[in-house]
Design a protein around this motif. Structure first.
Motif, short mmCIF file in Angstrom:
data_model
loop_
_atom_site.label_atom_id
_atom_site.label_comp_id
_atom_site.label_asym_id
_atom_site.label_seq_id
_atom_site.Cartn_x
_atom_site.Cartn_y
_atom_site.Cartn_z
N LYS A 1 -2.40 1.17 8.07
CA LYS A 1 -1.16 0.38 7.99
C LYS A 1 -0.99 -0.56 9.17
O LYS A 1 -0.63 -1.74 8.98
CB LYS A 1 0.05 1.31 7.84
CG LYS A 1 0.41 1.63 6.41
CD LYS A 1 1.75 2.36 6.35
CE LYS A 1 2.24 2.48 4.91
NZ LYS A 1 3.55 3.16 4.85
N PHE B 1 -5.22 -1.15 -1.98
CA PHE B 1 -4.00 -1.86 -1.65
C PHE B 1 -3.89 -3.14 -2.47
O PHE B 1 -4.86 -3.58 -3.10
CB PHE B 1 -3.90 -2.15 -0.14
CG PHE B 1 -4.99 -3.00 0.44
CD1 PHE B 1 -4.81 -4.37 0.62
CD2 PHE B 1 -6.19 -2.44 0.87
CE1 PHE B 1 -5.79 -5.16 1.18
CE2 PHE B 1 -7.18 -3.22 1.43
CZ PHE B 1 -6.99 -4.58 1.59
N VAL C 1 0.86 -1.19 0.00
CA VAL C 1 0.00 0.00 0.00
C VAL C 1 0.89 1.24 0.00
O VAL C 1 1.95 1.26 0.64
CB VAL C 1 -0.96 0.01 1.21
CG1 VAL C 1 -0.21 0.11 2.53
CG2 VAL C 1 -1.99 1.12 1.08
N VAL D 1 -4.35 5.89 4.90
CA VAL D 1 -3.29 4.87 4.81
C VAL D 1 -2.55 4.76 6.13
O VAL D 1 -2.27 3.66 6.62
CB VAL D 1 -2.32 5.19 3.66
CG1 VAL D 1 -1.11 4.26 3.69
CG2 VAL D 1 -3.04 5.08 2.31
#
Length: 435
Positions: free
Chosen positions: A351, A387, A215, A347
């Motif tokens: 993560k 992703f 990603v 993001v």
């Protein structure tokens, strides 16, 4: 404050992932549910793989999806953008709406992989009979999202908000003369009644080992525009070129000159860009200079302003270069998908969630991808994250594995469980099912 005390304070049980992140108790549930539903996901994937359908023709696929979603008690709408399916899951608590998307269509590719469920399907594409294959992995996307939907239904009481499941046709592009894909779904009002707060998508790729997730924040995949340049001269005998105007020579000047747009006229330190010619059509005999040549090609970029500048410069330069040798050139730009931009804050939030599935070492930041994806349209409407999930089997080098769109594209089905768990956890995190 230690984790146990913090959990008591928040009224939740926290766990530590293998990556060292604090996770809510439902993370274990998501992993277990992904394991339990894995056989069904693989079965769905194999059925879809054996029965692929081209863009805007995903009738059987849509029926299979709708039947499953209705069996889960979801609110289901069919026939969206021709064959698309949209379903709504109402969470157990009030909260925002998020959207999860999977694309449905296959490609005009004849499969060369030796599988018991290999595609033998054929169809008509641009007037020709062609083989049809899920050579980009959209069969896996559909199967995984069907699995995610079933899992989230079981966990819905912990969802503080709602989930829109988008099963989208025609990501590979609608047939000539038709509209389709994400753009048409939005045009028909997909987000008109209620816009999601966040939208998520996932794509399998042979460029990563099985189970690895990639990603990237910010621009991730390029915009895509195609172009046609018609160069017009004046036909003459090849032995007397001075009696005519040679559009082939003019085309050569254009092909060479246009390359300076990227190398000299745009700021490549800001973002990379590509202009490529894919075909030259003109002439029929060695001794006849034709009166017309057609050039077709593609433009890829990662910045919307740069994208606009390149298109303007392409048309202007082509016209001037043709004029310099006595010919003329008309450029037509066929606008394609915009730049796919992953929301940086989203993001950053997700993560740790993805790392909890695969571990820090197997969560990577891929380089910029010059391929295009119409998920970009959704990400223009709401903060988005797209992703990648690796599907190249252990022991095979992803650098030499057959790429997406290849007739030899191969999916390690062990990766599908990883994708189901990852998207389930992402959805639950987005809807506050966490301390």
């Amino acid at each position: 404050m230690d984790l146990t005390a913090k959990a008591r304070l928040l009224g939740a049980t926290l766990l530590l992932s293998s990556a060292g992140y604090a996770l809510p108790a439902w993370a274990t549930d998501a992993k277990q549910l992904a394991l339990e539903i894995e056989p069904k996901v693989i079965q769905w994937r194999r059925d879809l793989h054996q029965h692929p359908e081209l863009s805007n023709r995903e009738f059987r696929t849509g029926k299979l999806i709708a039947t499953h979603l209705r069996s889960l008690g979801l609110e289901v709408q069919t026939g969206v953008a021709h064959t698309g399916v949209v379903a709504m899951l109402r969470g157990g608590k009030p909260g925002p709406l998020i959207a999860l998307r999977a694309d449905m269509d296959a490609l005009p590719v004849t499969e060369k992989v030796d599988l018991p469920f290999a595609s033998k399907a054929t169809d008509s594409y641009r007037g020709q009979s062609v083989g049809v294959m899920h050579a980009c992995g959209h069969d896996t996307h559909v199967a995984m999202l069907m699995g995610v939907a079933e899992n989230l239904v079981q966990l819905k009481d912990s969802l503080a908000g709602d989930v829109m499941f988008i099963f989208q046709p025609a990501e590979e592009g609608a047939p000539e003369g038709e509209e389709g894909g994400a753009e048409l779904m939005l045009k028909q009002g997909l987000f008109a009644e209620r816009k999601p707060q966040q939208v998520f998508g996932m794509h399998v790729t042979s460029s990563l080992p099985s189970g690895v997730i990639g990603v990237r924040a910010g621009p991730a995949m390029a915009s895509e525009d195609s172009f046609t340049i018609e160069v017009t001269g004046r036909q003459t005998h090849g032995s007397r070129p001075w009696n005519g105007v040679d559009p082939i020579v003019a085309s050569a000047q254009i092909i060479n000159g246009v390359q300076t747009i990227i190398s000299r006229q745009v700021d490549v330190t800001k973002a990379p860009a590509v202009v490529s010619f894919g075909a030259i059509n003109g002439g029929i005999r060695s001794n006849i200079i034709p009166d017309r040549v057609e050039l077709i090609g593609t433009i890829r970029s990662f910045d919307q302003q740069m994208r606009a500048d390149i298109k303007l410069k392409l048309a202007e330069m082509s016209s001037l270069l043709a004029k310099s040798v006595g010919a003329s050139a008309t450029t037509e730009i066929h606008q394609g998908y915009p730049v796919l931009v992953n929301n940086p804050e989203l993001v950053a939030q997700m993560k740790p969630v993805l790392a909890s599935v695969v571990g820090d070492a197997r969560l990577i930041e891929p380089g910029l991808i010059t391929g295009a994806e119409d998920f970009a349209y959704y990400a223009l409407e709401a903060p988005g994250m797209f992703f990648f999930l690796g599907v190249t089997p252990e022991g095979q080098d992803p650098k030499t594995a057959a790429s997406n769109h290849s007739p030899e594209f191969y999916v390690d089905e062990a990766a599908l469980r990883v994708g189901v768990e990852a998207m389930t956890k992402v959805a639950m995190t987005a809807l506050g099912a966490r301390p």
